[in-house]
Design a protein around this motif. Structure first.
Motif, PDB file in Angstrom:
ATOM      1  N   GLU A   1       0.822  -1.117   0.077  1.00  0.00           N
ATOM      2  CA  GLU A   1      -0.073  -0.096  -0.058  1.00  0.00           C
ATOM      3  C   GLU A   1       1.033   1.307  -0.070  1.00  0.00           C
ATOM      4  O   GLU A   1       1.989   1.237   0.573  1.00  0.00           O
ATOM      5  CB  GLU A   1      -1.092   0.066   1.081  1.00  0.00           C
ATOM      6  CG  GLU A   1      -1.684   1.246   1.320  1.00  0.00           C
ATOM      7  CD  GLU A   1      -2.912   1.285   2.558  1.00  0.00           C
ATOM      8  OE1 GLU A   1      -2.994   0.210   3.099  1.00  0.00           O
ATOM      9  OE2 GLU A   1      -3.653   2.067   2.517  1.00  0.00           O
TER      10      GLU A   1
ATOM     11  N   ASN B   1      -6.882   1.608   2.580  1.00  0.00           N
ATOM     12  CA  ASN B   1      -7.345   2.835   2.764  1.00  0.00           C
ATOM     13  C   ASN B   1      -6.967   3.723   1.592  1.00  0.00           C
ATOM     14  O   ASN B   1      -7.826   4.738   1.288  1.00  0.00           O
ATOM     15  CB  ASN B   1      -7.042   3.386   4.162  1.00  0.00           C
ATOM     16  CG  ASN B   1      -7.727   2.860   5.275  1.00  0.00           C
ATOM     17  OD1 ASN B   1      -8.672   1.681   4.951  1.00  0.00           O
ATOM     18  ND2 ASN B   1      -7.341   2.880   6.553  1.00  0.00           N
TER      19      ASN B   1
ATOM     20  N   GLU C   1     -12.734  -1.827   2.218  1.00  0.00           N
ATOM     21  CA  GLU C   1     -13.154  -1.418   3.421  1.00  0.00           C
ATOM     22  C   GLU C   1     -14.385  -0.470   3.542  1.00  0.00           C
ATOM     23  O   GLU C   1     -14.209   0.163   4.564  1.00  0.00           O
ATOM     24  CB  GLU C   1     -12.014  -1.343   4.756  1.00  0.00           C
ATOM     25  CG  GLU C   1     -11.190  -2.319   5.136  1.00  0.00           C
ATOM     26  CD  GLU C   1     -10.449  -2.092   5.946  1.00  0.00           C
ATOM     27  OE1 GLU C   1     -10.152  -1.174   6.715  1.00  0.00           O
ATOM     28  OE2 GLU C   1      -9.752  -3.275   6.602  1.00  0.00           O
TER      29      GLU C   1
ATOM     30  N   TYR D   1      -6.821  -8.264  11.812  1.00  0.00           N
ATOM     31  CA  TYR D   1      -5.592  -8.011  12.464  1.00  0.00           C
ATOM     32  C   TYR D   1      -5.410  -8.510  14.006  1.00  0.00           C
ATOM     33  O   TYR D   1      -6.534  -8.369  14.463  1.00  0.00           O
ATOM     34  CB  TYR D   1      -5.164  -6.554  12.555  1.00  0.00           C
ATOM     35  CG  TYR D   1      -4.919  -6.146  11.031  1.00  0.00           C
ATOM     36  CD1 TYR D   1      -3.814  -6.128  10.267  1.00  0.00           C
ATOM     37  CD2 TYR D   1      -5.882  -5.436  10.240  1.00  0.00           C
ATOM     38  CE1 TYR D   1      -3.565  -5.879   9.046  1.00  0.00           C
ATOM     39  CE2 TYR D   1      -5.691  -4.910   9.034  1.00  0.00           C
ATOM     40  CZ  TYR D   1      -4.569  -5.273   8.393  1.00  0.00           C
ATOM     41  OH  TYR D   1      -4.300  -4.835   7.208  1.00  0.00           O
TER      42      TYR D   1
ATOM     43  N   GLU E   1      -6.415  -8.945   3.728  1.00  0.00           N
ATOM     44  CA  GLU E   1      -5.431  -8.321   4.912  1.00  0.00           C
ATOM     45  C   GLU E   1      -5.690  -9.254   6.003  1.00  0.00           C
ATOM     46  O   GLU E   1      -6.721  -9.363   6.690  1.00  0.00           O
ATOM     47  CB  GLU E   1      -6.260  -6.968   5.102  1.00  0.00           C
ATOM     48  CG  GLU E   1      -5.847  -5.971   3.954  1.00  0.00           C
ATOM     49  CD  GLU E   1      -6.292  -4.282   4.090  1.00  0.00           C
ATOM     50  OE1 GLU E   1      -6.218  -4.180   5.521  1.00  0.00           O
ATOM     51  OE2 GLU E   1      -6.452  -3.762   3.551  1.00  0.00           O
TER      52      GLU E   1
HETATM   53  O1  AHR Z   1      -3.033  -2.533   6.434  1.00  0.00           O
HETATM   54  C1  AHR Z   1      -3.395  -1.331   6.908  1.00  0.00           C
HETATM   55  C2  AHR Z   1      -4.796  -0.769   6.732  1.00  0.00           C
HETATM   56  O2  AHR Z   1      -5.648  -1.632   7.497  1.00  0.00           O
HETATM   57  C3  AHR Z   1      -5.315  -0.840   5.282  1.00  0.00           C
HETATM   58  O3  AHR Z   1      -5.103   0.527   4.580  1.00  0.00           O
HETATM   59  C4  AHR Z   1      -6.643  -0.894   5.677  1.00  0.00           C
HETATM   60  O4  AHR Z   1      -7.641  -1.492   4.528  1.00  0.00           O
HETATM   61  C5  AHR Z   1      -6.869  -1.636   7.020  1.00  0.00           C
HETATM   62  O5  AHR Z   1      -7.796  -1.192   7.787  1.00  0.00           O
END
Ligand code: AHR
Length: 509
Positions: A27, A72, A173, A244, A292
């Protein structure tokens, strides 16, 4: 020593393993692109500005597909800013990460970088501030041969051949209020369907990914999935998942059990997809793109870049210890256990930003601890994912209840005769004597038992790799006790990630 036993039979499979399970993500965020994969002027930079030292690590990691440019970031991105002569590209505010975007790296550079890295590009389009038109123009620029406005522009930009990008993410997202151009599920589902249909008119051979929830913690999950699929089920090939996992020094036992939460999330999304399928009386099975996932330390450090509008600020540059690597290994096991439905997965991200590879601006590049389980799965999880029956010790966690000490997955590759078992040990103190009962593959010859572990008791943040000590945590081979495996045992060290490899004496089957 505590004892465990696994039983597996090569005839009992979850499904074929799509190599794209070992994908990654680049990114425009922090130093993932600038100072990560791309640093013109660095002693290791090639003529395109790509860091060769990073490319070597990426190739060794074995990344088959890379998602780009966000995240994002994509939700307010104008892809046209990143093509054409670099000197003429505009410098913009990146509203997602409060950074300055120079646009010195864009689609053409990314596709070229993927070619050199040996990875397939997976491109996300902006469905935050833009829509069908911009998506179609980008697709025409990337994939149409020539003779139209946007394809001729690509040719003018010295790319005579189409980029031939197959996998496209329809936004990122958009359920999240932090997302620029955030939408309701109804708004997004309609837009995703319309965009997908228009894109397929330009290129009928695409794989399209619709946005699922930003995480199972979202208040709109799983209604978001159900509504979005109701509106675009027939038009897309994948639904995305993001997750995450945050280390918690106060409750390491819960953090180490992250893979169970991932299992639960995947299974609930599979259920939601199948519910949508039943409602539509459809024959089509919706696959999942877990595009992700990773371990991510608490995010306060964002404020530094947030206040200063800098180019490539140091954001989310997590340093991973041995417990993080064990969790990453078990998350990979979770993906393998769901190989029948998860066909693409992208660790977020590839370099510097919550990443397995770390660099210093103008300096070196090194492997984080989490690099190793990712590399192991990319290299050795081939063929089919096997069902593994595990009997073994458990531990109690106040929030989660009983957790298996071991986390296991296995693969069997008919073409090479390889059989591989992946084992994470969640116990901080105990070795486990693991008995392997492997059936249906003939006699096996041991190839290697590799272990990623640290010696001594676990102290958070100590067993890490750094530029000064890049080899502090690296895998080592341990000897097998016996020649054959059918009645074999291996010792699994505390807090470790293990790859136990065999090859069938029958050879390729
Ligand atoms: O990977 C970091 C961020 O985490 C990404 O930009 C977003 O999609 C997610 O919230």
């Amino acid at each position: 020593m505590r004892k465990a036993r696994i039983t597996l039979d090569a005839s009992f499979v979850h499904g074929d393993i799509d190599p794209r399970l070992s994908g990654s993500f680049v990114e425009h965020l922090g130093r993932c692109v600038y100072g990560g994969i791309f640093e013109p002027g660095h002693p290791e930079a090639d003529q395109s500005g790509f860091r060769r030292d990073v490319l070597d690590l990426v190739r060794d990691l074995g990344v088959p597909i890379v998602r780009y440019p966000g995240g994002n970031f994509v939700s307010s991105y104008r892809w046209e800013d990143g093509v054409g002569p670099i000197a003429e590209r505009p410098v913009r505010l990146d509203l997602s990460w409060h950074s300055i975007e120079t646009n010195a790296f864009g689609l053409g550079e990314f596709v070229e970088w993927c070619r050199v890295a040996g990875a397939e590009p997976m491109v996300a389009i902006n469905l935050g501030t833009r829509g069908v038109d911009a998506a179609c123009e980008l697709l025409e620029y990337a994939n149409f041969s020539k003779g139209t406005k946007w394809s001729d522009l690509r040719v003018e930009h010295r790319a005579a051949e189409p980029y031939d990008v197959r996998v496209w993410c329809l936004g990122n997202e958009l359920d999240g209020r932090w997302q620029i151009g955030h939408k309701t599920a109804e708004e997004y589902g309609r837009l995703a369907a319309e965009t997908a249909r228009a894109m397929r008119r330009i290129d009928s051979n695409l794989e399209l990914v619709a946005c699922g929830s930003s995480g199972s913690w979202m208040p709109t999950y799983p209604d978001w999935e159900a509504t979005v699929l109701d509106l675009c089920y027939d038009d897309v090939d994948f639904l995305s998942l993001h997750s995450y996992f945050e280390p918690n020094p106060e409750d390491v036992g819960s953090f180490l059990a992250s893979a169970l939460k991932m299992d639960e999330f995947i299974e609930a999304v599979v259920g939601t997809c199948d519910f949508a399928r039943a409602r539509k009386r459809s024959k089509k099975v919706m696959n999942l793109a877990f595009d992700e996932w990773n371990v991510w330390y608490p995010k306060e450090r964002w404020t530094e870049g947030h206040e200063t509008w800098r180019v490539a600020p140091h954001l989310f540059e997590d340093t991973y210890d041995i417990a993080d690597a064990v969790v990453v290994g078990s998350l990979l096991n979770s993906l393998l256990r769901h190989a029948d439905r998860v066909r693409i997965a992208c660790v977020a991200q590839l370099v510097n930003v919550i990443a397995p590879i770390h660099t210093r601006d103008g300096g070196g590049a090194w492997r984080e601890t989490t690099y190793y389980p990712m590399r192991d799965v990319a290299h050795f999880a081939k063929g089919q994912s096997l069902v593994v029956h595990l009997e073994g010790p458990e531990y109690d966690n106040p929030g989660l209840g009983s957790i298996p000490v071991l986390d296991v997955a296995a693969s069997s590759d008919v073409e090479s005769g390889a059989l591989t078992i992946f084992v994470a040990n969640r116990s901080l103190e105990d070795s486990v004597d693991l008995e392997l009962d492997v059936r249906g593959v003939g006699e096996l010859v041991p190839v290697e038992h590799s272990v990623l572990a640290d010696s001594g008791p676990y102290v958070a943040g100590v067993a890490v790799n750094t530029e000064e000590q890049p080899g502090r945590v690296t895998p080592r081979s341990v000897p097998f006790e016996r020649e054959g495996v059918q009645d074999s045992r291996v010792v699994i060290a505390p807090l470790s990630w293990n790859v136990i490899r065999f090859v069938s004496k029958l050879g390729p089957r």
